[in-house]
Design an enzyme around this catalytic site. Sequence first.
Site, short mmCIF file in Angstrom:
data_model
loop_
_atom_site.label_atom_id
_atom_site.label_comp_id
_atom_site.label_asym_id
_atom_site.label_seq_id
_atom_site.Cartn_x
_atom_site.Cartn_y
_atom_site.Cartn_z
N ASN A 229 0.85 -1.20 0.00
CA ASN A 229 0.00 0.00 0.00
C ASN A 229 0.88 1.24 0.00
OD1 ASN A 229 0.51 0.86 2.82
ND2 ASN A 229 -0.46 -1.09 3.30
N ASP A 297 -4.60 -5.87 5.09
CA ASP A 297 -5.67 -6.65 5.72
C ASP A 297 -5.62 -8.12 5.32
OD1 ASP A 297 -6.90 -4.58 7.18
OD2 ASP A 297 -7.63 -3.73 5.29
N ASP A 324 -5.18 -8.69 13.12
CA ASP A 324 -5.29 -7.25 13.41
C ASP A 324 -4.43 -6.99 14.65
OD1 ASP A 324 -6.12 -4.69 14.40
OD2 ASP A 324 -7.79 -4.81 13.00
N ILE A 325 -3.29 -6.37 14.43
CA ILE A 325 -2.31 -6.20 15.51
C ILE A 325 -2.89 -5.32 16.62
CG2 ILE A 325 0.03 -5.36 16.05
CD1 ILE A 325 0.61 -5.90 12.99
N PHE A 343 -4.40 4.45 14.58
CA PHE A 343 -4.63 5.46 13.56
C PHE A 343 -5.80 5.00 12.70
CE2 PHE A 343 -1.25 8.74 13.21
CZ PHE A 343 -0.55 8.42 14.36
N LYS A 357 -14.21 2.64 15.19
CA LYS A 357 -12.96 1.86 15.21
C LYS A 357 -12.37 1.83 16.61
CE LYS A 357 -11.14 1.76 11.31
NZ LYS A 357 -10.56 2.19 10.06
O1 C5P Z 1 -9.07 -1.30 10.40
P1 C5P Z 1 -8.10 -0.29 9.97
O2 C5P Z 1 -6.97 -0.85 9.11
O3 C5P Z 1 -8.67 0.94 9.36
O4 C5P Z 1 -7.45 0.21 11.35
C1 C5P Z 1 -6.37 1.07 11.39
C2 C5P Z 1 -5.61 0.88 12.66
O5 C5P Z 1 -5.46 -0.50 12.96
C3 C5P Z 1 -4.20 1.42 12.56
O6 C5P Z 1 -3.82 1.83 13.83
C4 C5P Z 1 -3.42 0.19 12.11
O7 C5P Z 1 -2.05 0.30 12.47
C5 C5P Z 1 -4.12 -0.90 12.88
N1 C5P Z 1 -4.11 -2.21 12.21
C6 C5P Z 1 -3.36 -3.25 12.74
N2 C5P Z 1 -3.39 -4.49 12.14
C7 C5P Z 1 -4.15 -4.71 11.05
C8 C5P Z 1 -4.93 -3.67 10.51
C9 C5P Z 1 -4.88 -2.43 11.10
O8 C5P Z 1 -2.66 -3.03 13.72
N3 C5P Z 1 -4.16 -5.90 10.48
#
Ligand code: C5P
Length: 420
Positions: A229, A297, A324-325, A343, A357
């Site tokens: 990305n 994702d 999702d970390i 973020f 979120k």
């Molecule tokens: O769901 P979304 O990607 O919009 O969420 C954004 C936030 O979630 C950011 O803080 C991003 O670093 C974190 N994130 C994450 N692991 C993922 C997807 C998003 O830590 N797989």
Amino acid sequence: MIGPNTDSTLGRPKENRVLENKKILLIVAGGIAAVKVPDLIRRLRERGASVTCILTKGGSQFVTPLTLASLSGNKAYQDLFSLTDEAEMGHIRLCREADILLVAPATADIMAKMTVGIADDLATTALLATDKPVMIAPSMNVMMWTHPATQANLQTLKTREVQVIGPGAGDLACGEVGDGRMAEVPDIIAALSRHFQKSRGEGPLQGYRAVVTSGPTHEPIDPVRYIANRSSGKQGHAVAAALANLGASVTLVTGPTNEPAPDGATIVKVETAAQMMKACSEALPAEILVCAAAVADWSVAGQTGQKIKKGDKAPALKLAENPDILATLSQPGPERPALVIGFAAETENLITNAQLKRASKNCDWIVANDVSTGSGVFSGDANTVHLITADGVEDWPTMAKRAVAERLAERIAKFAERNL
Ligand code: C5P
């Protein structure tokens, strides 16, 4: 389920007990905010500071010397000419033995006396005789505060390096509304902590550990191709640098970027979301987690380890969901950092989506930014963000990403001082 942290049960890191053994000479002048002083003394003593009070005649109208003595565990001094007081502890010794003099509340009257050097009672004599740092927490009616005389006195005191905390705006005891409320006790404590940290050459986040994620992740399709990305890593790297600059011990877990490693942070380079997840888990425990990475994702499922050959038909990629970390590390548990910040890059309904979120990921704060076409956020240096917390939404002006990071780091430091 336990909600996000608004306060912490983790306790302050040991190294951050900056008020321990500090001697505070607390001068209590005659304002209604003197009623907050007992709580101030309690909180200071909880942090290991010792407090000795001087009470002005006006101050004693609002709080008694017995209360101050009982809470501080030290005699509360009042009278410049008291033989007993002078025999036990002369006013010179009283202010020389202190590490700092704190005037709370500081009335317009005592500020005026300090400005011109009047020494007509024990409090003002101590303030004139001291060679120690002085901090004041003004408290008065809004008209008195905004009066040119008070404002001129304030400027003079500031040029003499008197530190000023507050006042804040709000309802005043006199029934009027405006500037003049004494700073809240946690803010006074935070200002004192900051003072002693600075004098030790430390930043306000000294002793705190932070993990920051940054950049994109690359998800391999085959050994030579990947899904990526547009994240540049600029914002995440700037956050890591700003936290390190305030003294935090920072681990930056970053996907592939062209950004230079920030000074003072330990850098862990990863490619994929799975690697980032593992590296973050290994970097914990920490008090602060900032997830600024644009984590992919999905990853590509069923890779064979061989380059996909170009054929007649385009290959159909099967995607698998990545961990999702942020959501994973925000779950309640002994390793959950006390402050978790995510973020949210959105192209529509920015605030509402970011609020959702914050709730769905169980994090404490969300930094929301508009990344719609034309915003130039991904590759650019500027960012317009909104900070979403349990208390509401703060709209920040458009700033350089570095300035956003510095402001965020300051907010984190403030949170840490008040809650961790
Ligand atoms: O769901 P979304 O990607 O919009 O969420 C954004 C936030 O979630 C950011 O803080 C991003 O670093 C974190 N994130 C994450 N692991 C993922 C997807 C998003 O830590 N797989």
